[in-house]
Design an enzyme around this catalytic site. Structure first.
Site, PDB file in Angstrom:
ATOM      1  N   ASP A  69       0.863  -1.178   0.000  1.00 53.96           N
ATOM      2  CA  ASP A  69       0.000   0.000   0.000  1.00 53.96           C
ATOM      3  C   ASP A  69       0.903   1.233   0.000  1.00 53.96           C
ATOM      4  O   ASP A  69       2.025   1.168  -0.479  1.00 53.96           O
ATOM      5  CB  ASP A  69      -0.960  -0.029   1.193  1.00 53.96           C
ATOM      6  CG  ASP A  69      -2.293   0.644   0.896  1.00 53.96           C
ATOM      7  OD1 ASP A  69      -2.265   1.858   0.608  1.00 53.96           O
ATOM      8  OD2 ASP A  69      -3.342  -0.010   0.953  1.00 53.96           O
TER       9      ASP A  69
ATOM     10  N   HIS B 241       2.394   2.027  -3.106  1.00 53.33           N
ATOM     11  CA  HIS B 241       1.475   2.971  -3.745  1.00 53.33           C
ATOM     12  C   HIS B 241       1.969   4.407  -3.668  1.00 53.33           C
ATOM     13  O   HIS B 241       1.201   5.332  -3.895  1.00 53.33           O
ATOM     14  CB  HIS B 241       0.083   2.857  -3.118  1.00 53.33           C
ATOM     15  CG  HIS B 241      -0.604   1.559  -3.402  1.00 53.33           C
ATOM     16  ND1 HIS B 241      -1.893   1.286  -2.983  1.00 53.33           N
ATOM     17  CD2 HIS B 241      -0.183   0.445  -4.061  1.00 53.33           C
ATOM     18  CE1 HIS B 241      -2.228   0.066  -3.372  1.00 53.33           C
ATOM     19  NE2 HIS B 241      -1.205  -0.463  -4.020  1.00 53.33           N
TER      20      HIS B 241
END
Length: 393
Positions: free
Chosen positions: A218, A241
């Site tokens: 993430d 991310h």
């Protein structure tokens, strides 16, 4: 006379050494019942060490030697009499293999109300893959998972040289804190591990993240509401991310984000590079005073992106209009390659357009050719070489 002086000096320094030695206390968790075999529960030993250190009025070290120490949830609760506690870890703290043991608890290791704590070295192994697989196969039947290391309502905290492996959820969360420094931290989890943000900061002032390497599934760093005076420098991200401000604006009454500096960062094979993300719904939140500087992108899907239309499953976003006001955001010396044709995307709120966006010396390409930029409701200025060409108005 010379001999007398030498004797006096010797006695003085010997006395000083003795007093300093007496002033500092060390608690070795082995002496308190911990076992380094990775199978025997050492939770009580570490809790006893914290209680003793917290009650002391002298500088204190809690020492975890080499080995693997099995721990269930540990709550390092303050306030303490002692404002000089060092937790020195030469070994590995390991979570139970059964993810249910800590998976519903919120945090595996939590410092709350601490002041003057330093955590140095060591590895935290949360054994997350079993829970990730459960979420993949069974979905909501699985616990949400625990944050590996939570620091909440604390101040003057240092996390130096720590490694976090395979968190069930977020690796490190800084919440409601003042003056926290993370340096030389390593975060590692699979690129497809769910919700394993590397470092999350919210409702905090004066947080510094330096010389850190993050590989996760993430956001490498996520910046939540109420973050002020945040400094991020020399961070490597990938997989992951990217570095994200947001998501913001989920709540109508929400604290803003301001005075954030992100510099000398590298992104490799990440979903995003430098991102600001807000919900497409009414909010009093804001983002202002952000500097992104000296970033290198390698095969990044969205190197520069502002997305003010975030709305998972298209639910609870009336009119798809974000109330979060974004202004005074600078992108300086951003270089590298995009994995998609649109390397710069400013998708701002039609009700609250982005203002004073500044681009300076941005050069991003796509497959050895010019990339593209896309703008909606974004105003600002440019200077120096800008590739792809600016679409700011």
């Amino acid at each position: 006379m010379g001999n007398l002086t030498a004797i006096i000096l010797f006695l003085y320094f010997f006395s000083l050494h003795q007093s300093l030695a007496a002033a500092a206390t060390t608690y070795n968790v082995l002496d308190l019942g911990a076992n380094p075999d990775g199978a025997t529960d050492s939770t009580a030993a570490l809790s006893r060490a914290w209680s003793a250190a917290c009650a002391s009025n002298k500088p204190t070290t809690i020492y975890v030697p080499r080995g693997r120490f099995l721990l269930r949830n540990v709550h390092f609760r303050g306030p303490c009499r002692n404002k000089a506690i060092t937790v020195r870890i030469d070994g590995t703290l390991v979570a139970p293999a059964n993810f249910d043991a800590i998976g519903k608890s919120g945090n595996w290791l939590l410092f709350e109300g601490a002041d003057g704590v330093s955590v140095r070295g060591g590895t935290l192994d949360a054994q997350g893959p079993a829970l990730w697989e459960c979420k993949k196969s069974r979905g909501k039947d699985c616990p949400s998972g625990a944050t590996t290391l939570g620091i909440t309502k604390s101040k003057n905290v240092e996390i130096i040289g720590l490694t976090s492996l395979n968190s069930q959820m977020f690796h490190i969360v800084i919440n409601g804190c003042e003056n926290v420094k993370l340096q030389g931290v390593r975060v590692s989890a699979s690129g497809n591990s769910p919700n394993t943000d590397g470092i999350h900061v919210q409702l905090s002032t004066g947080v510094t993240i330096l010389s850190t390497k993050i590989s996760t599934g993430d956001d490498c760093v996520s910046i939540g509401p109420g973050t002020k005076n945040l400094w991020i420098e020399n961070v490597t991200c990938g997989p992951g991310h990217g570095i994200s401000i947001g998501s913001l604006g989920k709540d109508y009454e929400e604290a803003g984000v301001e005075n954030v500096t992100v510099r000398s960062v590298n992104f490799k094979n990440t979903q995003n590079g430098l991102r600001i993300k807000t919900w497409g719904r009414p909010s009093k939140g804001y983002v202002q005073g952000v500097v992104f500087q000296h970033a290198v992108m390698t095969n990044v899907q969205n190197p520069i992106v502002i997305d003010q239309n975030y709305c998972p499953n298209n639910k609870n976003c009336p009119g798809q209009v974000s109330g979060v006001k974004i202004s005074d955001v600078s992108y300086e010396d951003i270089q590298g390659t995009s994995a998609t044709e649109v390397a710069v995307k400013f998708d701002c709120s039609k009700a609250n357009p982005c203002e004073r966006i500044r681009l300076e010396n941005v050069k991003l390409s796509y497959k050895n050719r010019r990339a593209e930029s896309s703008c909606s409701n974004a105003a600002g200025s440019v200077s120096g070489l800008i590739e792809p060409a600016s679409c700011l108005y």
